[in-house]
Design an enzyme around this catalytic site. Structure first.
Site, mmCIF file in Angstrom:
data_model
loop_
_atom_site.group_PDB
_atom_site.id
_atom_site.type_symbol
_atom_site.label_atom_id
_atom_site.label_comp_id
_atom_site.label_asym_id
_atom_site.label_seq_id
_atom_site.Cartn_x
_atom_site.Cartn_y
_atom_site.Cartn_z
ATOM 1 N N ASP A 17 0.931 -1.325 0.099
ATOM 2 C CA ASP A 17 0.007 0.005 0.006
ATOM 3 C C ASP A 17 0.920 1.449 0.022
ATOM 4 O OD1 ASP A 17 -2.278 1.363 0.014
ATOM 5 O OD2 ASP A 17 -2.530 1.266 2.128
ATOM 6 N N HIS A 34 2.216 3.230 -8.974
ATOM 7 C CA HIS A 34 2.061 1.588 -9.467
ATOM 8 C C HIS A 34 3.199 1.156 -10.354
ATOM 9 C CE1 HIS A 34 -1.786 2.239 -7.575
ATOM 10 N NE2 HIS A 34 -2.550 2.909 -8.386
ATOM 11 N N LEU A 128 10.805 -20.304 -5.549
ATOM 12 C CA LEU A 128 10.054 -19.387 -4.704
ATOM 13 C C LEU A 128 8.617 -19.603 -5.215
ATOM 14 C CD1 LEU A 128 9.340 -16.843 -2.827
ATOM 15 C CD2 LEU A 128 9.744 -15.507 -4.923
HETATM 16 C C1 IPE Z 1 -5.493 -2.681 0.075
HETATM 17 O O1 IPE Z 1 -5.062 -1.544 -0.301
HETATM 18 C C2 IPE Z 1 -5.443 -3.472 -1.262
HETATM 19 C C3 IPE Z 1 -4.349 -3.569 -2.162
HETATM 20 C C4 IPE Z 1 -2.861 -3.227 -1.558
HETATM 21 C C5 IPE Z 1 -4.055 -4.280 -3.166
HETATM 22 P P1 IPE Z 1 -6.223 -0.387 -0.391
HETATM 23 O O2 IPE Z 1 -5.466 1.152 -0.407
HETATM 24 O O3 IPE Z 1 -7.215 -0.556 -1.399
HETATM 25 O O4 IPE Z 1 -6.877 -0.297 1.169
HETATM 26 P P2 IPE Z 1 -7.924 0.617 1.898
HETATM 27 O O5 IPE Z 1 -9.136 0.857 1.000
HETATM 28 O O6 IPE Z 1 -7.108 2.040 2.231
HETATM 29 O O7 IPE Z 1 -8.241 -0.126 3.151
HETATM 30 C C1 IPE Z 2 -1.740 0.169 -3.124
HETATM 31 O O1 IPE Z 2 -1.520 1.492 -3.457
HETATM 32 C C2 IPE Z 2 -2.024 -0.309 -4.565
HETATM 33 C C3 IPE Z 2 -3.311 -0.897 -4.821
HETATM 34 C C4 IPE Z 2 -4.426 -0.772 -4.005
HETATM 35 C C5 IPE Z 2 -3.633 -1.121 -6.402
HETATM 36 P P1 IPE Z 2 -2.549 2.629 -3.096
HETATM 37 O O2 IPE Z 2 -2.941 2.967 -4.899
HETATM 38 O O3 IPE Z 2 -3.801 2.087 -2.335
HETATM 39 O O4 IPE Z 2 -1.989 3.854 -2.798
HETATM 40 P P2 IPE Z 2 -2.450 4.854 -1.741
HETATM 41 O O5 IPE Z 2 -3.160 4.068 -0.415
HETATM 42 O O6 IPE Z 2 -3.691 5.692 -2.212
HETATM 43 O O7 IPE Z 2 -1.187 5.748 -1.176
HETATM 44 MG MG MG Z 3 -4.157 2.395 -0.468
#
Ligand code: IPE
Ligand code: IPE
Ligand code: MG
Length: 245
Positions: A17, A34, A128
């Protein structure tokens, strides 16, 4: 200096995240975060090899991420597709077994094909076990396991009374993996966000403010170092565990 840890996890599960906030802080579009995130995933593979960690499970797209703006969802699907298509040979060369868990029926055919090809190509690799969770939700996983079991009960192949934790585990997407020993969430949020709900029952949880694109070997070592200091009691007392040492 190369760090040495007393105990290593066999299975590490990660919520990657913070990609969006990493990009925003740099004045870049979210997709740049990303893309950098993919680079970090690529670097994790040799690090797990070096550390002798045989199972790595990464949350890449949750069942709730469809709620994001359509353009971001599309970009994420494109990135997943091109990464799988472009990286699979290299992963195969390093004896990585790549699998996807989640309900992939909602994805375009090209991504489903790339997933199938990766699965077939890397099926016998043992260096892995890399599992990518996409359109995955812990609740969905439990529901689909319950549905398979309910069918067996309906067909009178088993009785309701014979449902055990082991039977449920055998129907989850992770049935042929050990349970995660270490859970890592980057990006500062203190929640599970519908990741592996059943499987995390006794996993050691580790949260860091570091955004996923900044998560490097030193950050991973910090998590592993903390893991190696945790006493996993599984309900027992400290004395019971130290007597065995
Ligand atoms: C969780 O992250 C899902 C992934 C990293 C794929 P999110 O950014 O979607 O989670 P919330 O919505 O903040 O809980
Ligand atoms: C996690 O990073 C990746 C996915 C959920 C696909 P985020 O896109 O949730 O990044 P933040 O939380 O907005 O910084
Ligand atoms: Mg996020």
């Amino acid at each position: 200096m190369e760090e040495h840890f007393e105990r290593m996890p066999r299975h590490v599960a990660v919520i990657m995240d913070g990609n969006g906030r990493w990009a925003k802080n740099k004045g870049l579009p979210r997709v740049a975060g990303h893309k950098k995130g993919v680079e970090v995933v690529k670097r994790m593979v040799p690090i797990c090899g070096k550390r002798g960690i045989p199972y790595l499970t990464l949350f890449a797209f949750s069942s709730e991420n469809w709620k994001r703006p359509a353009t971001e969802v599309m970009l994420l699907i494109d990135l997943l597709t091109s990464t799988l298509e472009n990286e699979i040979r290299e992963l195969h060369k390093h004896k990585v077994r790549l699998r996807v868990i989640g309900d992939i029926s909602r994805f375009p055919g090209r991504l489903r094909k790339a997933i199938e090809n990766a699965d077939i190509l890397t099926r016998n690799n043992r260096a892995l076990n890399l599992t990518i969770a996409i359109n995955y939700g812990g609740q969905w996983d439990i529901i689909q396991a319950c549905q398979s079991i309910a069918e067996l009960v309906e067909k009178q192949e088993i009785s309701a009374a014979s449902i055990t934790p082991a039977l449920i585990e055998s129907q989850l997407c992770t049935s042929d993996m050990p349970e995660p020993d270490l859970f890592i969430r980057t990006g500062g949020e203190l929640r599970i966000s519908n990741f592996l709900l059943w499987q995390l029952a006794y996993t050691e949880l580790y949260f860091t403010d570091t955004f996923w694109p900044d998560f490097d070997e030193a950050a991973f070592d910090k998590a592993l170092g903390e893991f190696s200091t945790r006493q996993r009691r599984f309900g027992k007392t400290d004395a019971q565990l130290t007597e065995l040492d």
